[in-house]
Design an enzyme around this catalytic site. Structure first.
Site, mmCIF file in Angstrom:
data_model
loop_
_atom_site.group_PDB
_atom_site.id
_atom_site.type_symbol
_atom_site.label_atom_id
_atom_site.label_comp_id
_atom_site.label_asym_id
_atom_site.label_seq_id
_atom_site.Cartn_x
_atom_site.Cartn_y
_atom_site.Cartn_z
ATOM 1 C CG HIS A 27 10.917 73.820 11.557
ATOM 2 N ND1 HIS A 27 11.307 72.755 12.539
ATOM 3 C CD2 HIS A 27 9.845 73.541 10.989
ATOM 4 C CE1 HIS A 27 10.454 71.936 12.252
ATOM 5 N NE2 HIS A 27 9.370 72.443 11.290
ATOM 6 C CB THR A 62 29.629 55.188 7.380
ATOM 7 O OG1 THR A 62 30.645 56.357 7.838
ATOM 8 C CG2 THR A 62 30.283 54.005 7.640
ATOM 9 C CB CYS A 100 32.669 58.687 3.237
ATOM 10 S SG CYS A 100 31.814 58.958 4.473
ATOM 11 C CG HIS A 147 11.550 69.483 10.405
ATOM 12 N ND1 HIS A 147 11.052 68.669 11.562
ATOM 13 C CD2 HIS A 147 10.606 69.447 9.322
ATOM 14 C CE1 HIS A 147 10.060 68.141 11.363
ATOM 15 N NE2 HIS A 147 9.433 68.754 10.016
ATOM 16 C CG ASP A 198 35.784 58.438 0.954
ATOM 17 O OD1 ASP A 198 34.637 58.021 0.674
ATOM 18 O OD2 ASP A 198 36.070 58.328 2.422
HETATM 19 C C1 RB5 Z 1 37.098 54.669 4.374
HETATM 20 O O1 RB5 Z 1 37.432 53.553 4.693
HETATM 21 C C2 RB5 Z 1 36.009 55.229 5.476
HETATM 22 O O2 RB5 Z 1 36.312 55.436 6.725
HETATM 23 C C3 RB5 Z 1 35.416 56.538 5.163
HETATM 24 O O3 RB5 Z 1 34.917 56.284 3.686
HETATM 25 C C4 RB5 Z 1 34.132 56.906 5.904
HETATM 26 O O4 RB5 Z 1 33.152 55.520 5.908
HETATM 27 C C5 RB5 Z 1 34.443 57.725 7.144
HETATM 28 O O5 RB5 Z 1 33.515 57.864 7.705
#
Ligand code: RB5
Length: 145
Positions: free
Chosen positions: A133, A67, A65, A98, A8
């Site tokens: 596994h 996180t 993304c 695994h 993203d």
């Molecule tokens: C975008 O602001 C953020 O929410 C997205 O990149 C991600 O971290 C979602 O899990």
């Protein structure tokens, strides 16, 4: 084996770095977007990359993304997808050995590019161990039905 790459807006810059790294290492890869830092919904990119892996067009996917959490949640909704959020190389190795993970997800707001590229290399250079596994993965497959 071709690698599907997607992010993203939050992961865009790191995706570009990962793409350059894959190119320099001689991997076959395809960029599914996004192509700018304009706001985008991560499930849309997760859908594109997982479709490429489900169809067999690509053997692995890498999704980034902010996180890595949203991408992993979305990707794991798809049958046959085993997406692993990794923040260091040990987890990336275990995800392959695994869990036979076929998608690596990472968080661009959590880790820096040097660590991210080391995680990518570890993921791509590790193989499924099979054995005990396999039975566990079969149980996960049964949960999909
Ligand atoms: C975008 O602001 C953020 O929410 C997205 O990149 C991600 O971290 C979602 O899990």
């Amino acid at each position: 084996m071709k690698i599907a790459l997607g992010s993203d807006h939050a992961g865009f810059r790191l995706k570009e770095q990962v793409g350059s790294h894959l190119e320099a290492a001689g991997h076959s890869w395809q960029d599914f977007g996004v192509f700018s830092e304009e706001s985008a919904d991560y499930p849309d990119l997760a859908a594109a990359v997982t479709s490429a892996v489900q169809s067999g067009a690509c053997g692995y996917g890498i999704l980034i993304c902010g996180t890595g959490i949203g991408m992993s949640i979305a990707a794991n909704k798809k049958a046959g997808i085993r997406a692993a959020l990794c923040g260091e190389p040990y987890s990336a190795r275990c995800a392959r050995e695994h869990n036979n993970a076929n998608i690596l997800t990472m968080g661009s707001r959590v880790i820096g590019p040097g660590l991210a590229l080391a995680i990518v290399d570890q993921f791509l250079n590790s193989s499924f161990s099979g054995g005990r596994h396999s039975n566990r993965l079969h149980k996960i497959e049964q949960m999909e039905t």
